[in-house]
Design a protein around this motif. Structure first.
Motif, PDB file in Angstrom:
ATOM      1  N   HIS A 659       0.955  -1.189   0.351  1.00 25.41           N
ATOM      2  CA  HIS A 659       0.079  -0.035   0.046  1.00 25.41           C
ATOM      3  C   HIS A 659       0.919   1.308  -0.457  1.00 25.41           C
ATOM      4  O   HIS A 659       0.883   2.330  -0.674  1.00 25.41           O
ATOM      5  CB  HIS A 659      -0.531  -0.102   0.875  1.00 25.41           C
ATOM      6  CG  HIS A 659      -1.852   1.258   1.424  1.00 25.41           C
ATOM      7  ND1 HIS A 659      -2.855   1.383  -0.027  1.00 25.41           N
ATOM      8  CD2 HIS A 659      -1.474   2.160   2.455  1.00 25.41           C
ATOM      9  CE1 HIS A 659      -3.070   2.565   1.189  1.00 25.41           C
ATOM     10  NE2 HIS A 659      -2.518   3.683   2.620  1.00 25.41           N
ATOM     11  N   GLU A 663       0.981   4.007  -3.004  1.00 22.77           N
ATOM     12  CA  GLU A 663       0.838   5.462  -2.353  1.00 22.77           C
ATOM     13  C   GLU A 663       1.991   6.531  -2.827  1.00 22.77           C
ATOM     14  O   GLU A 663       1.985   7.663  -3.666  1.00 22.77           O
ATOM     15  CB  GLU A 663       0.971   5.788  -1.310  1.00 22.77           C
ATOM     16  CG  GLU A 663      -0.781   5.123  -0.833  1.00 22.77           C
ATOM     17  CD  GLU A 663      -1.702   5.937  -1.420  1.00 22.77           C
ATOM     18  OE1 GLU A 663      -2.230   7.168  -1.766  1.00 22.77           O
ATOM     19  OE2 GLU A 663      -2.808   5.368  -1.401  1.00 22.77           O
ATOM     20  N   LYS A 666       2.483   7.818  -6.611  1.00 23.77           N
ATOM     21  CA  LYS A 666       1.013   8.210  -7.410  1.00 23.77           C
ATOM     22  C   LYS A 666       1.334  10.004  -6.946  1.00 23.77           C
ATOM     23  O   LYS A 666       1.350  10.311  -6.937  1.00 23.77           O
ATOM     24  CB  LYS A 666      -0.069   8.506  -6.202  1.00 23.77           C
ATOM     25  CG  LYS A 666      -1.389   6.916  -6.538  1.00 23.77           C
ATOM     26  CD  LYS A 666      -2.165   6.649  -5.564  1.00 23.77           C
ATOM     27  CE  LYS A 666      -3.135   5.370  -6.351  1.00 23.77           C
ATOM     28  NZ  LYS A 666      -4.637   5.086  -4.902  1.00 23.77           N
ATOM     29  N   GLN A 667       1.814   9.991  -5.732  1.00 18.58           N
ATOM     30  CA  GLN A 667       2.734  11.471  -5.033  1.00 18.58           C
ATOM     31  C   GLN A 667       4.317  11.606  -5.620  1.00 18.58           C
ATOM     32  O   GLN A 667       4.654  13.172  -6.090  1.00 18.58           O
ATOM     33  CB  GLN A 667       2.753  11.317  -3.714  1.00 18.58           C
ATOM     34  CG  GLN A 667       2.075  11.109  -2.848  1.00 18.58           C
ATOM     35  CD  GLN A 667       1.939  10.903  -1.323  1.00 18.58           C
ATOM     36  OE1 GLN A 667       2.343  11.510  -1.005  1.00 18.58           O
ATOM     37  NE2 GLN A 667       1.010  10.332  -0.573  1.00 18.58           N
TER      38      GLN A 667
END
Length: 756
Positions: A659, A663, A666-667
């Motif tokens: 996870h 994330e 994406k960042q």
């Protein structure tokens, strides 16, 4: 500066096999030349070392001089008289010439040379007289001991030899030394012999060669003289024996002849044989005469029976003078009777008287014929008696001849033996006279055609030649050592080696920054202070190579960085790459995924109380902690540091880790995962499964190839694509000397592009 060597080969178009073979050959030659260039100092040092060592040895050697005398084997011999020599001349075939070489090198001839020149007293050949100590003798510990100590250690060495035996032993050793200095050779297709002597004295070498040649010629004459003398003595003894043998054989023959009465005339043979021949001839004649007489007798007997003996026409009757006169008287009376018959009748007294005279004449003729017939019969009887007497004599002579023949067989044997002994005596006597006349006519089978001159230069050592050979051997040995070291080299130095051995794409080459340049700083500080240095440009080149290294040709967003073993510069490469990308405006997150040996917090000066660690993220403690992700103010990169954990694999297999990466994608534009070494722990293989690509770090020249191959093989089992390999800590000076012609060559040169 991009790695253009990885352009797809299909765009180049078809390449012919001949062009490919030519290119491979050029690469092979270039590779060999590069090996020699890289190891040039090994070759030079090896050659110089051997040259210096050999020079020290050569110039310490005692110079030796070689003098040479030449002998010619005589193929023609002068013959003053037509006599056969006791010893024939030397043959001219190869075996005969080799024999003469062996004679010249024989211990007997060398011994004569030793005695002639008193070489037993020469320290060069008699080592016991040489008081000079060699360099090796100083290394012998026994040379520093007293005789008492030597006796105690080695035992008693008292000699039991007599003075004569010791002298013979010394002479034998001197002969060995002289023989070692002697060399005799025969050039091909030549009857000459080269006699060479090597000595520390030029004059001595010439004197030895000339003296040995002279001794050789004298020895040939002595050998021939001794052979002739021995032949004369033997022939003299043999002649005396043969004389006695001839005398005894002739006496035996004569004695046997007298005992068996074998009388022999000078030319007609034995008397018995002559008598037998004469009797046989007489018997044949007598038998012939008897046959003739018997034939006449038979004819006369036939005429007598027929009463016509007077008309038989026998030669004896016709040739008898008395019968011829009586026939004449008978013819006269018949004539008168014929005349008177014309006048008188038969009964006339005159006619009767004529008839009485005629009858008386016939009676006388008959009586005379009877006498002749009786004589022929007597002659036949005498001839028969003579034949019988001759036959009797012949039989007696035959019996006597058989006895004589048996004796004659033995007589001929004795005569043959005597004759053979006489011939043998004559042969030996003739040969004895020939050999006796050869005493002063002996000739040597060789002659000196060139005496040895005193040499003006040393034959050993040939300093220039030896040093040239040493240089050549040194070069060969240096080249061999260079290739051996190259073969034993267990590290990667170039992109070509990575491609050929690991089939990995080369992402870049990061130079080694020396400590003197860093000045107690860190590489990441240096790259921040020198953004235009070759060190910084090398990381930009790595990023440029990574831009299209994804499985679909895109730039990977999650990149795992790993290596084979610790200390290869993996973490440094990760930090420096992140700083270079951070300066370009990219959002970069560096994750310290090595939970076994974390170094980022201490290295980057991160506050444990202010900034979040990876452990907190994976354990769910980051939320609500009030802490933030560490951000480098100079470059703008973010960093998650790690703490030591006992079971890191449990954290990396947790859903929280997956996870977290989801994330982060994406960042951030790029997430760099600094993983542990592959061969140290298995964490890197677990982490790499969640990365889009892997950058493999290999320390230039230091990491063994076998370890790298094993690590890459393990990593490839995860199925994660390996973007390529990066060579770190490259010694640019050495690398440039290897002549690879890659990025490192330009990094190490003086260029206006870099500010180092």
């Amino acid at each position: 500066m991009y790695d253009n060597q990885y352009v797809n080969n299909d765009s180049r178009g078809p390449v012919t096999g001949q062009a490919q073979n030519q290119e491979d050959a050029e690469l092979d030659i270039r590779a060999l030349v590069l090996v020699l260039w890289r190891r040039k100092w090994i070759i030079v040092n090896t050659t110089v070392f051997l040259l210096v060592l050999s020079a020290l040895v050569v110039f310490q050697l005692t110079p030796r001089y070689t003098a040479q005398a030449m002998l010619a084997i005589e193929t023609r011999q002068n013959s003053y008289v037509d006599l056969e020599a006791v010893m024939s001349g030397v043959g001219t075939d190869q075996a005969a010439i080799k024999t003469e070489i062996d004679v010249l090198q024989s211990r007997r001839l060398v011994g004569k040379l030793v005695d002639s020149l008193a070489l037993v007293e020469d320290p060069e050949f008699n080592r016991s007289l040489d008081t000079k100590r060699s360099l090796i003798s100083y290394l012998n510990p026994l040379s520093y001991m007293s005789e008492a100590w030597k006796t105690a250690i080695l035992g008693s060495t008292a000699s039991t030899q007599s003075d004569e035996e010791r002298a013979m032993a010394v002479r034998a050793k001197v002969i060995d030394s002289v023989s070692a200095a002697l060399k005799v050779s025969n050039p091909p297709r030549s009857y000459t012999l080269h006699v060479s002597f090597e000595s520390t004295s030029p004059k001595k070498s010439a004197r030895l060669a000339n003296e040995l040649a002279s001794i050789y010629l004298t020895d040939q004459l002595e050998v021939k003289f001794e052979a002739t003398q021995r032949a004369n003595e033997w022939l003299n003894e043999r002649v005396s024996q043969l004389r006695e043998k001839v005398r005894l054989s002739e006496q035996a023959a004569q004695r046997f002849r007298e005992e068996n009465q074998l009388v022999q005339t000078q030319s007609a043979g034995l008397v018995n044989e002559q008598q037998l021949a004469q009797i046989n001839t007489q018997l044949v004649t007598a038998r012939t005469e008897l046959a003739r007489i018997e034939a006449r007798q038979g004819q006369i007997e036939q005429n007598v029976q027929n009463g016509s003996i007077e008309q038989s026409g026998l030669i004896e009757v016709l040739q008898s003078p008395l019968i011829q006169r009586l026939k004449e008287q008978e013819s006269e009376i018949q004539r008168r009777r014929a005349e008177l018959s014309t006048r008188y009748g038969p009964k006339h007294p005159t006619m009767q008287k004529i008839e009485a005279e005629l009858a008386d004449i016939k009676t006388k003729i008959s009586l005379e014929v009877d006498k002749i017939v009786a004589g022929i019969r007597g002659e036949a009887e005498v001839a028969a008696i003579r034949v019988r007497a001759l036959e009797s004599n012949l039989e007696g002579l035959k019996r006597e001849s058989f006895t004589v023949s048996r004796a004659q067989v033995q007589m001929r044997e004795l005569d043959r033996e005597a004759e053979a002994n006489r011939l043998l005596l004559q042969t030996f006597l003739t040969r004895f006279k020939e050999t006796s006349s050869q005493d002063g006519m002996q000739q040597a089978d060789a002659r000196i055609i060139s005496e040895a001159d005193v040499p003006t230069s040393a034959s050993f050592p040939k300093k220039s030649l030896i040093l040239m050979l040493v240089v050549f051997v040194g070069l060969i040995l240096g080249v061999g050592l260079a290739f051996l070291l190259e073969a034993l080299d267990n590290g990667y130095r170039s992109f070509d080696q990575l491609r050929q051995d690991l089939h990995l794409r080369a992402l870049g080459m990061i130079p080694l920054v020396k400590k003197s340049v860093l000045q107690d700083g860190k590489p990441e500080d240096y790259i921040a202070s020198k953004p235009n240095s070759s060190f910084a440009e090398a990381h930009r080149n790595v990023h440029a190579s990574l831009m299209f290294s994804g499985s679909d040709g895109s730039t990977p967003k999650v990149l795992a960085v790993t290596s084979s073993i610790p200390g290869e510069g993996k973490s440094t490469a990760t930090l420096c790459l992140a700083q270079i990308l951070g300066r370009t405006g990219l959002k970069v997150l560096v994750v310290e995924a090595d939970l076994r040996r974390p170094v980022f917090r201490q290295r980057m000066g991160i506050s444990k109380e202010k900034h979040i660690s990876l452990n907190m993220v994976l354990s769910g403690q980051a939320q609500g902690s009030g802490k933030t992700v560490y951000k480098d103010e100079k470059t703008g990169i973010h960093m998650l540091w790690a703490e030591l954990t006992e079971d890191p694999q449990e954290r990396f297999t947790s859903p929280e880790f997956r996870h977290f990466l989801s994330e982060a994608r994406k960042q951030y534009d790029l997430v760099l995962l600094d993983t542990p070494p592959i061969m140290a722990v298995s964490d890197a293989m677990l982490i790499s499964k969640y990365a889009e690509s892997v950058m493999y770090v290999v320390q230039w020249e230091a990491t063994p190839k076998g370890i790298v191959r094993s690590a890459v093989k393990q990593l490839s089992q995860t199925g994660v694509p390996i973007a390529g390999a990066v060579l770190t800590q490259v010694n640019l000076k050495r690398h440039r000397g290897y002549g690879y012609g890659d990025q490192g060559y330009y990094y190490g040169g003086k260029s206006n592009y870099y500010t180092n």
